[in-house]
Design an enzyme around this catalytic site. Structure first.
Site, PDB file in Angstrom:
ATOM      1  N   PRO A   1       0.800  -1.237   0.074  1.00 45.46           N
ATOM      2  CA  PRO A   1      -0.016   0.042   0.082  1.00 45.46           C
ATOM      3  C   PRO A   1       0.761   1.080  -0.048  1.00 45.46           C
ATOM      4  O   PRO A   1       1.784   1.366   0.905  1.00 45.46           O
ATOM      5  CB  PRO A   1      -0.691  -0.157   1.204  1.00 45.46           C
ATOM      6  CG  PRO A   1       0.005  -1.170   2.018  1.00 45.46           C
ATOM      7  CD  PRO A   1       0.856  -1.859   1.312  1.00 45.46           C
ATOM      8  N   MET A   2       0.475   2.238  -0.784  1.00 44.79           N
ATOM      9  CA  MET A   2       1.706   3.214  -0.939  1.00 44.79           C
ATOM     10  C   MET A   2       0.593   4.571  -1.304  1.00 44.79           C
ATOM     11  O   MET A   2      -0.274   4.619  -2.376  1.00 44.79           O
ATOM     12  CB  MET A   2       2.364   3.307  -2.150  1.00 44.79           C
ATOM     13  CG  MET A   2       3.538   2.181  -1.881  1.00 44.79           C
ATOM     14  SD  MET A   2       4.799   2.299  -3.391  1.00 44.79           S
ATOM     15  CE  MET A   2       3.754   1.053  -4.519  1.00 44.79           C
ATOM     16  N   VAL A   3       0.609   5.428  -0.358  1.00 47.11           N
ATOM     17  CA  VAL A   3      -0.235   6.758  -0.421  1.00 47.11           C
ATOM     18  C   VAL A   3       0.150   7.315  -1.638  1.00 47.11           C
ATOM     19  O   VAL A   3       1.150   7.404  -2.116  1.00 47.11           O
ATOM     20  CB  VAL A   3       0.172   7.584   0.787  1.00 47.11           C
ATOM     21  CG1 VAL A   3      -0.574   9.031   0.502  1.00 47.11           C
ATOM     22  CG2 VAL A   3      -0.221   7.140   1.824  1.00 47.11           C
TER      23      VAL A   3
ATOM     24  N   GLN B   1      -6.632  -1.629   1.964  1.00 52.82           N
ATOM     25  CA  GLN B   1      -5.974  -1.281   3.225  1.00 52.82           C
ATOM     26  C   GLN B   1      -6.749  -0.289   4.085  1.00 52.82           C
ATOM     27  O   GLN B   1      -6.997   0.837   3.376  1.00 52.82           O
ATOM     28  CB  GLN B   1      -4.517  -1.135   3.116  1.00 52.82           C
ATOM     29  CG  GLN B   1      -3.795  -0.941   4.686  1.00 52.82           C
ATOM     30  CD  GLN B   1      -2.565  -0.446   4.822  1.00 52.82           C
ATOM     31  OE1 GLN B   1      -2.331   0.510   4.468  1.00 52.82           O
ATOM     32  NE2 GLN B   1      -1.614  -1.668   5.272  1.00 52.82           N
TER      33      GLN B   1
ATOM     34  N   CYS C   1       1.797   2.292  10.087  1.00 51.19           N
ATOM     35  CA  CYS C   1       2.083   3.591   9.480  1.00 51.19           C
ATOM     36  C   CYS C   1       2.655   4.521  10.688  1.00 51.19           C
ATOM     37  O   CYS C   1       1.978   4.503  11.788  1.00 51.19           O
ATOM     38  CB  CYS C   1       0.890   4.488   8.885  1.00 51.19           C
ATOM     39  SG  CYS C   1       1.088   5.940   8.512  1.00 51.19           S
TER      40      CYS C   1
ATOM     41  N   HIS D   1       6.734  -5.184   8.617  1.00 47.34           N
ATOM     42  CA  HIS D   1       7.942  -4.300   8.135  1.00 47.34           C
ATOM     43  C   HIS D   1       8.944  -4.352   9.531  1.00 47.34           C
ATOM     44  O   HIS D   1       8.653  -3.857  10.474  1.00 47.34           O
ATOM     45  CB  HIS D   1       7.130  -2.807   8.047  1.00 47.34           C
ATOM     46  CG  HIS D   1       8.459  -1.672   7.603  1.00 47.34           C
ATOM     47  ND1 HIS D   1       8.385  -1.348   6.463  1.00 47.34           N
ATOM     48  CD2 HIS D   1       9.462  -1.589   8.062  1.00 47.34           C
ATOM     49  CE1 HIS D   1       9.338  -0.556   6.128  1.00 47.34           C
ATOM     50  NE2 HIS D   1      10.259  -0.623   7.341  1.00 47.34           N
TER      51      HIS D   1
ATOM     52  N   ASN E   1       8.494  -7.218   4.806  1.00 46.44           N
ATOM     53  CA  ASN E   1       8.573  -5.929   4.218  1.00 46.44           C
ATOM     54  C   ASN E   1       9.817  -5.056   4.730  1.00 46.44           C
ATOM     55  O   ASN E   1       9.990  -5.234   5.731  1.00 46.44           O
ATOM     56  CB  ASN E   1       7.321  -5.363   4.408  1.00 46.44           C
ATOM     57  CG  ASN E   1       6.886  -3.830   3.766  1.00 46.44           C
ATOM     58  OD1 ASN E   1       6.767  -2.963   4.669  1.00 46.44           O
ATOM     59  ND2 ASN E   1       7.527  -3.654   2.537  1.00 46.44           N
ATOM     60  N   GLY E   2      10.256  -4.318   3.768  1.00 48.90           N
ATOM     61  CA  GLY E   2      11.438  -3.523   3.906  1.00 48.90           C
ATOM     62  C   GLY E   2      12.561  -3.761   3.281  1.00 48.90           C
ATOM     63  O   GLY E   2      13.303  -4.686   3.536  1.00 48.90           O
TER      64      GLY E   2
END
Length: 314
Positions: A30-32, A84, A113, A183, A213-214
């Site tokens: 998920p990426m804003v 999400q 977040c 993450h 993730n990361g």
């Protein structure tokens, strides 16, 4: 809300099938502003198995039709898809899940977040310190969404004291969470090395799938992280922005992929700023400093198309 193409429930897939395939599941994070329909369509062409929408604030989504129309667009090729949400109240998350349920394959609760505004509102990474609330939200969705193949997952960061993270994950698992994305950094950490050893410990403590993730920038990185952690899937954000064909094994964005982005973005009516920003990311590694100076200040779609034609024959 469903774009130009109506989505029928029968086309929805069970994301859990991916985790039972024996292959490492390749996931777009998920990426804003960025993991919207057009970009999801692009990465799916290049071996991405599962895509997430950007984080959506559930309360706004439930309250406002305008928010629903601007935040959530999909079509029949956009599967499997996870929506999400940022939420802090079980019933609000359930109401949001019910709205997207006919059009998506699952929802994910953002517990990772680290942005100040999110944590001040009680969203995001502050939820890792509220395991009972996370359990309550997962339990409510499980009880109220009458669709057994609909996944409910969470995405977390880790605590300084990893025992607390393992406890959170085990509580979530006991409540029926489908998988957990980890993450491998704490809330305070930004660019420090990812704690893959922590992801490994979490994976060993769970019987449901765990996604790492990361800092995964290439397919080789993805394979390395899988071997280091034992994770069932890998989730990538910036690596895919820089190279949407990464999961297909390309070291840098191929021109074919840039052409695909232009075609998809124009077809779906992607706003210019978003269209241009994605190209800046994709072309970062293949353009000189001088070329960037010219390309990054272009201010219209036609100027971008002329540039791509003149310099790359696209």
């Amino acid at each position: 809300m469903t774009g130009d193409i109506e989505t029928k429930e029968c086309q929805l897939k069970d994301p859990m099938d991916l985790f039972h395939s024996g292959q490492v599941v390749k996931i777009c994070a998920p990426m804003v502003r960025y993991s919207k329909l057009a970009f999801r369509t692009l990465v799916r062409k290049y071996s991405c198995d599962l895509c997430y929408t950007p984080m959506i604030v559930a309360a706004d989504f439930v309250r406002s039709a305008k928010a629903r129309d601007s935040e959530f667009t999909t079509n029949k090729g956009d599967h499997p898809l996870i929506v999400q949400f940022a939420a802090k109240e079980a019933q609000v998350l359930c109401d949001a899940a019910r709205i997207v349920c006919p059009f998506a394959d699952g929802i994910d609760l953002n517990c990772g977040c680290p942005q100040r505004w999110a944590m001040a509102e009680g969203y995001g990474a502050c939820l890792i310190n509220k395991p009972e609330l996370v359990q309550d939200m997962v339990r409510h969705v499980r009880n109220q969404i009458d669709k057994p193949r609909f996944s409910v997952s969470i995405k977390i960061r880790i605590h300084e004291d990893l025992k607390r993270t393992v406890d959170l994950c085990q509580k979530a698992e006991a409540t029926g969470v489908s998988w957990i994305t980890v993450h491998g950094r704490s809330v305070e950490e930004r660019h420090q090395p990812v704690h893959y050893d922590a992801i490994k410990i979490i994976k060993q403590s769970m019987s449901i799938p765990v996604v790492a993730n990361g800092d995964i920038k290439t397919l080789r990185d993805a394979e390395k992280v899988h071997h280091l952690t034992g994770a069932d899937g890998v989730m990538v954000a910036r690596g895919l922005l820089a190279n949407p064909a990464m999961f297909a094994g390309y070291e840098e964005t191929p021109l074919r992929c840039i052409q695909d982005w232009v075609d998809i973005a124009l077809e779906l009516g992607t706003p210019f700023t978003c269209f241009h920003h994605h190209l800046m990311y994709m072309m970062e590694r293949i353009t000189s400093k001088q070329e960037k100076k010219v390309f990054n200040v272009l201010s219209s779609t036609s100027a971008v198309l002329d540039y791509l034609n003149d310099y790359y024959g696209l």
